[in-house]
Every structure is written in C-alpha cells, then in structure tokens.
Design an enzyme around this catalytic site. Structure first.
Site, PDB file in Angstrom:
ATOM      1  N   TYR A  43       0.806  -1.215   0.000  1.00  0.00           N
ATOM      2  CA  TYR A  43       0.000   0.000   0.000  1.00  0.00           C
ATOM      3  C   TYR A  43       0.845   1.273   0.000  1.00  0.00           C
ATOM      4  O   TYR A  43       0.391   2.315  -0.462  1.00  0.00           O
ATOM      5  CB  TYR A  43      -0.931   0.033   1.222  1.00  0.00           C
ATOM      6  CG  TYR A  43      -2.061  -0.958   1.188  1.00  0.00           C
ATOM      7  CD1 TYR A  43      -2.356  -1.699   0.047  1.00  0.00           C
ATOM      8  CD2 TYR A  43      -2.847  -1.162   2.310  1.00  0.00           C
ATOM      9  CE1 TYR A  43      -3.391  -2.605   0.030  1.00  0.00           C
ATOM     10  CE2 TYR A  43      -3.895  -2.075   2.303  1.00  0.00           C
ATOM     11  CZ  TYR A  43      -4.161  -2.797   1.155  1.00  0.00           C
ATOM     12  OH  TYR A  43      -5.200  -3.686   1.143  1.00  0.00           O
ATOM     13  N   LYS A  97       2.949 -15.784   3.070  1.00  0.00           N
ATOM     14  CA  LYS A  97       2.844 -16.633   1.886  1.00  0.00           C
ATOM     15  C   LYS A  97       4.265 -16.999   1.462  1.00  0.00           C
ATOM     16  O   LYS A  97       4.693 -16.785   0.325  1.00  0.00           O
ATOM     17  CB  LYS A  97       2.091 -15.897   0.774  1.00  0.00           C
ATOM     18  CG  LYS A  97       1.623 -16.800  -0.366  1.00  0.00           C
ATOM     19  CD  LYS A  97       0.653 -17.864   0.067  1.00  0.00           C
ATOM     20  CE  LYS A  97       0.173 -18.657  -1.173  1.00  0.00           C
ATOM     21  NZ  LYS A  97      -0.484 -19.914  -0.793  1.00  0.00           N
ATOM     22  N   ASP A 141      -3.823 -18.135   2.771  1.00  0.00           N
ATOM     23  CA  ASP A 141      -5.003 -18.785   2.210  1.00  0.00           C
ATOM     24  C   ASP A 141      -5.583 -19.810   3.188  1.00  0.00           C
ATOM     25  O   ASP A 141      -6.801 -19.963   3.305  1.00  0.00           O
ATOM     26  CB  ASP A 141      -4.693 -19.422   0.857  1.00  0.00           C
ATOM     27  CG  ASP A 141      -3.377 -20.177   0.829  1.00  0.00           C
ATOM     28  OD1 ASP A 141      -2.595 -20.063   1.786  1.00  0.00           O
ATOM     29  OD2 ASP A 141      -3.120 -20.874  -0.171  1.00  0.00           O
ATOM     30  N   ASP A 159      -5.343  -6.496   6.025  1.00  0.00           N
ATOM     31  CA  ASP A 159      -6.539  -5.797   5.584  1.00  0.00           C
ATOM     32  C   ASP A 159      -7.628  -6.806   5.230  1.00  0.00           C
ATOM     33  O   ASP A 159      -8.787  -6.701   5.677  1.00  0.00           O
ATOM     34  CB  ASP A 159      -6.193  -4.933   4.372  1.00  0.00           C
ATOM     35  CG  ASP A 159      -7.303  -3.973   3.983  1.00  0.00           C
ATOM     36  OD1 ASP A 159      -8.337  -3.929   4.681  1.00  0.00           O
ATOM     37  OD2 ASP A 159      -7.132  -3.262   2.978  1.00  0.00           O
ATOM     38  N   ASP A 217     -11.019  -7.827   7.726  1.00  0.00           N
ATOM     39  CA  ASP A 217     -12.374  -7.601   7.223  1.00  0.00           C
ATOM     40  C   ASP A 217     -13.154  -8.906   7.156  1.00  0.00           C
ATOM     41  O   ASP A 217     -14.360  -8.932   7.424  1.00  0.00           O
ATOM     42  CB  ASP A 217     -12.323  -6.951   5.843  1.00  0.00           C
ATOM     43  CG  ASP A 217     -12.016  -5.462   5.917  1.00  0.00           C
ATOM     44  OD1 ASP A 217     -12.019  -4.916   7.031  1.00  0.00           O
ATOM     45  OD2 ASP A 217     -11.768  -4.851   4.864  1.00  0.00           O
TER      46      ASP A 217
END
Length: 351
Positions: free
Chosen positions: A139, A185, A218, A242, A246
């Site tokens: 970001y 990951k 994942d 993020d 959520d």
C-alpha cells in the site's frame, strides 16, 4: 491532564464519537477533549482532508479518537484528485502519527452468538486479536505505476518494520493466552520469507514464553471462519491484514461491534472499523458500540488505564444484551444504547 483529540469525521462519525466521548467523560472525568476536522468535513471547511490545524493539534495529544471518513458512492468527494479525497486524509493521519500496528479485536459477546453467520457452537467464545502492519508493504511502496496496458505495485519490507509490529503482537499475547500465529505466503513470496525469518528470530531471542506458529494466508482465510477458536493473536503484513481483518469482522455479526486501535511512535489512534453509513447519518439510529469500545481501547492502550477500560467493556456487554440496536435485531437507537452503557458504568457491579 491528558488530552484527547477527537476527529468526528463524516456520516455517522459525529454521532458515534459523541457517544464515546460521553462515556469517556463518565469514567475518566480528568480528560481534556479537543475536536478537529478530518476527511470530507475537513475538505469542505479547509479544502484539505487532513488540514494543518488538525496536524498541529496532534502534536500535543495523548490519544486520538476518530469517527469515520467518506461519503456515499455518488459523493462529489470521490471525483476529487486522489490526494484530496477523504480516505487520503485517513492515510495521511496514520502516517503522521507513525501508527505502524493496527489492533483489531474480534470478540463474540456472550449471549449474542445468534448474530454470527457461524453456527453458535463455532461462534461461542471467539476472542481473536489481529495485529496488522499498517505503514508498509504494497500500500505504501513508491515503486508503483500504470504504463499503458501494464500496471504494477511492489511489496517491500525491512527487518526493522517486521520486528516492530511483531513485538506488539508478542506483547499482546503475553497479556492474553500466549499464542501468536504469524501469517505469510512464504511458499511463493520472497518478502514473506523475510517476514517469517524475522518473526521467528525475534520470538527465539526475546519472547520464548510465547508459542509461535506460521500459517499461509489462504489457509488462515479458511480456518478463521471454519475454526476461529484456534486463534489467539494473529500478526501479518498490511495487505493480508486488511483482508483477514475484514473477513473476521463478520464473525461477531455486525461491523457495529468492531473497534480498533492503531499504535506506533506517537499518540495512538482509536476508531470503529465501520464505514460512515451516510444513508443513516443524522437519524440517531447508528450503533455506537464500536466507537465506545474503541474508547475502551483508548483507555487501555493509549492512557494505560486498564481498570477503566474493563469497566467500559463490561458496560457495553450488558447494554448489548439488554438494549440491542437495530443492526443487531433490537430497537435501541443511539441515545438509548448510550444511556444504557452509562447506566451500566454507574452500577456498582460493573465498576
């Protein structure tokens, strides 16, 4: 006298912030409050979503209480140059405060398991703290571009950035159940290899009393809704944090129950995670629970007042069971719920 700067913002922000301030005044009457503009409201007043007068006020704050920013999809604010949009003011605020660690508790309140989309037996007792790195990663990296029919963004982290947010997660775990899950990951991303290496090294060096395990993002996205009770503290980088926070936000049953704290080098930033809900703004029906619980986090993490924080959290839990708001299937409006919290705070059994 500790000073709290309030930034009510847009939409329902002023309503829920006022409720939170009312509760803070009750449990911490020595606090001084100073209100300033942020987001779309600040643009309307100053032509800037994060004006200099607000920046200056933060220099003397002990904590910052934020409402919400942004307008409806058809708002003219959304057609402004990106740096003038309300959300850009929020990013600039976080950066100005040096808030590199976002703490988002995901807790199913006793007696409200039926609100969760999960089966009650899965939702019961869920108590997760997600610690998200907030100032780095994809970001914020400047290596980004759109060039014709090609676009790219870069995810980049350094060891100091990883260690400082991991320290917050390990510290939080020591206050809770002593377990940290680091999410990455690392099977396909070099930046995740660095993340995993540095989190593990920090744990082995300074936090051997905390149990650490590493999981792929994942897998966590599946397990956090299939078996949420397996998690205590989750720490991860900006993008993964993020998404996961959520996703986990649906577990309690309403965004109106989700507070947050952003901590770093300066005063902490405390805010509900729900949006500005412009469709109900000004109607007096917004659920202020997340804002009030953000105020509790302000007391705990911003002002080191855990007793007052516990008092507020217990009062909110009682009010939620006795006077649920409309988004929770009840009838209480903003004022009714706030008064229920204030009554519970004043009760000897809660104090």
């Amino acid at each position: 006298m500790p000073k709290v700067v309030t930034l009510p913002g847009d939409g329902i922000g002023p309503e829920v912030t006022a409720a939170a301030v009312e509760v803070l005044r009750e449990v911490a009457p020595d606090l001084k409050f100073e209100e300033h503009a942020i987001g779309g409201a600040a643009y309307e007043q100053y032509g800037d979503p994060f004006p200099q007068v607000t920046r200056d006020a933060l220099q003397h704050a002990d904590a910052v209480l934020l409402g919400t920013v942004g307008g409806p999809q058809n708002s003219p604010w959304n057609s402004l140059p990106r740096h003038l949009r309300p959300e850009s003011g929020l990013l600039a605020l976080r950066k100005a405060l040096g808030c590199y660690a976002n703490l988002r508790p995901v807790r199913v309140q006793p007696g409200l398991e039926h609100l969760s989309p999960l089966k009650p037996e899965l939702a019961r007792g869920v108590d997760i703290l997600i610690v998200r790195e907030l100032l780095g990663g994809i970001y914020f990296d400047g290596d980004r571009q759109i060039e014709g029919d090609t676009a790219y963004n870069t995810m980049r982290y350094t060891t100091p950035e990883v260690e400082r947010v991991a320290k917050v997660a390990f510290w939080a775990a020591e206050q809770r159940r002593g377990r940290v899950t680091s999410v990455d990951k690392a099977n396909v991303l070099e930046v995740s290899e660095l993340w995993r290496r540095d989190v593990q090294a920090l744990r082995d060096r300074e936090y051997r009393n905390v149990h650490l395990n590493h999981e792929y993002v994942d897998s966590v996205a599946m397990l956090i809704v299939a078996n949420p009770s397996r998690y205590d503290v989750i720490v991860t980088e900006n993008l993964f944090g993020d998404i996961l926070s959520d996703l986990a936000a649906v577990i309690p049953g309403s965004l109106g129950l989700m507070p947050s704290a952003s901590l770093g080098d300066g005063p902490g930033l405390f805010e509900p995670i729900h949006g500005s809900a412009p469709d109900i703004a000004g109607q007096g029906i917004a659920n202020p629970a997340a804002a009030i619980m953000s105020a509790a986090m302000l007391l705990r993490h911003g002002l080191d007042r855990p007793v007052a924080a516990n008092q507020v959290e217990r009062a909110v839990a009682l009010a939620l069971r006795a006077h649920p708001t409309r988004d929770l299937g009840g009838k209480a409006d903003t004022r009714t719920f706030t008064h229920a919290v204030l009554d519970a705070v004043a009760s000897p059994s809660v104090g």
